[in-house]
Write an enzyme that holds these catalytic residues in place. Structure first.
Site, mmCIF file in Angstrom:
data_model
loop_
_atom_site.group_PDB
_atom_site.id
_atom_site.type_symbol
_atom_site.label_atom_id
_atom_site.label_comp_id
_atom_site.label_asym_id
_atom_site.label_seq_id
_atom_site.Cartn_x
_atom_site.Cartn_y
_atom_site.Cartn_z
ATOM 1 C CG ASN A 8 -47.044 1.281 46.002
ATOM 2 O OD1 ASN A 8 -46.733 1.778 47.082
ATOM 3 N ND2 ASN A 8 -46.510 0.158 45.552
ATOM 4 C CG PHE A 9 -47.939 7.444 48.679
ATOM 5 C CD1 PHE A 9 -49.100 7.103 48.001
ATOM 6 C CD2 PHE A 9 -47.896 8.677 49.306
ATOM 7 C CE1 PHE A 9 -50.192 7.967 47.939
ATOM 8 C CE2 PHE A 9 -48.981 9.557 49.256
ATOM 9 C CZ PHE A 9 -50.124 9.203 48.571
ATOM 10 C CG HIS A 92 -45.208 -4.154 45.288
ATOM 11 N ND1 HIS A 92 -43.998 -3.958 44.660
ATOM 12 C CD2 HIS A 92 -46.093 -3.354 44.652
ATOM 13 C CE1 HIS A 92 -44.154 -3.077 43.693
ATOM 14 N NE2 HIS A 92 -45.426 -2.690 43.657
ATOM 15 C CD GLU A 140 -47.728 -3.540 40.338
ATOM 16 O OE1 GLU A 140 -48.195 -2.410 40.216
ATOM 17 O OE2 GLU A 140 -46.838 -3.823 41.152
ATOM 18 C CB ILE A 145 -42.266 -1.914 38.223
ATOM 19 C CG1 ILE A 145 -43.428 -2.896 38.348
ATOM 20 C CG2 ILE A 145 -42.217 -0.973 39.426
ATOM 21 C CD1 ILE A 145 -43.412 -3.755 39.598
ATOM 22 N N GLY A 180 -45.838 1.052 34.895
ATOM 23 C CA GLY A 180 -45.681 2.030 33.828
ATOM 24 C C GLY A 180 -46.933 2.793 33.444
ATOM 25 C CB ALA A 201 -45.695 3.764 42.109
ATOM 26 C CB SER A 202 -42.815 6.195 38.986
ATOM 27 O OG SER A 202 -43.278 5.385 37.943
HETATM 28 O O1 G3P Z 1 -47.398 -0.835 42.909
HETATM 29 C C1 G3P Z 1 -47.380 -0.084 41.753
HETATM 30 C C2 G3P Z 1 -46.158 -0.227 40.997
HETATM 31 O O2 G3P Z 1 -45.305 -1.247 41.261
HETATM 32 C C3 G3P Z 1 -46.128 0.337 39.647
HETATM 33 O O3 G3P Z 1 -45.114 1.275 39.700
HETATM 34 O O4 G3P Z 1 -43.951 3.264 39.032
HETATM 35 O O5 G3P Z 1 -44.596 1.570 37.335
HETATM 36 O O6 G3P Z 1 -46.358 2.974 38.397
HETATM 37 P P1 G3P Z 1 -45.021 2.333 38.540
#
Ligand code: G3P
Length: 221
Positions: A8-9, A92, A140, A145, A180, A201-202
């Site tokens: 997810n960008f 989301h 999630e 997140i 995470g 994402a991150s």
């Molecule tokens: O959609 C993926 C997301 O919400 C997870 O984000 O940064 O924890 O990988 P992250």
């Protein structure tokens, strides 16, 4: 079915415009090198360019279940598909929707024959949304997140409980997990707990070397 890495960008600067294209190409290369199932979820403004630049599937991050017509500033599902999207995230936790909108979006995905990935913050919400039969539920926990501790480490039971609950409602709905996720071990653990893939994402988008992170996550498959 091959396990899935869905990237997810979001609206990260590093995941926008030309920079989105660079990450997309790195993901495409990693997918071709390893044969892994990698999917990208980009901003609406990047859907067309990214879809044209890569051979892996590209999804939207959101759409509105409206019909073509007099709506301003909304995202038309037909336009999402026309821009090259093969699927979309829905609900989301950074873009929560009312249940009727979630259900209408899932129906629209079926009509357009694109993949629906419906996000849920808890196993209870996941169970409710599974009744609408999306292709995927992505569990999630919002509090994890963007952090360094993955859902598989911090709350493994959330993944296994969601898998069990979703299967009891509709065995055809597959479960992804995210929040995470940042290492090979996180991915391995998620799959062991019954998820068919991870949403990340991150750890990728904010990395100085996204391609390397993608390859290390794919090693968990
Ligand atoms: O959609 C993926 C997301 O919400 C997870 O984000 O940064 O924890 O990988 P992250």
């Amino acid at each position: 079915m091959k396990p899935i890495l869905l990237i997810n960008f979001k609206t990260y600067e590093q995941g926008t415009g030309k920079k989105a294209l660079a990450i997309a190409k790195a993901a495409d290369l990693a997918a071709r090198k390893t044969g892994a199932n990698v999917i990208l979820s980009v901003q609406p403004t990047d859907l067309k360019d990214v879809s044209k630049a890569v051979s892996i599937p590209v999804y939207a991050q959101h759409m509105d279940p409206i019909k073509p017509g007099s709506h301003t500033g909304w995202i038309l599902p037909e336009a999402v598909k026309d821009a090259g999207a093969k699927g979309t995230l829905i609900n989301h936790s950074e873009h929560n929707l009312d249940t009727d909108i979630i259900s209408a979006n899932i129906e629209k995905c079926k009509e357009l024959k694109i993949v629906s990935v419906c996000c849920a913050a808890t196993p209870k919400i996941a169970t409710e949304l599974a009744a609408f039969s999306p292709d995927f539920i992505a569990i999630e926990p919002p509090e994890l997140i963007g952090g360094d501790i993955s859902v598989a480490q911090a709350k493994p039971e959330i993944i296994s409980d969601t898998v069990k609950a979703v299967k009891s409602v509709n065995p055809k709905v597959k479960v992804l997990c995210g929040a995470g996720v940042n290492s090979t071990e996180d991915v391995m653990e998620a799959l062991e707990l019954g998820a068919v893939g991870v949403l990340v994402a991150s750890a990728i988008v904010k990395s100085a070397a996204p391609g390397k992170v993608i390859e290390s996550l794919i090693k968990g498959f």
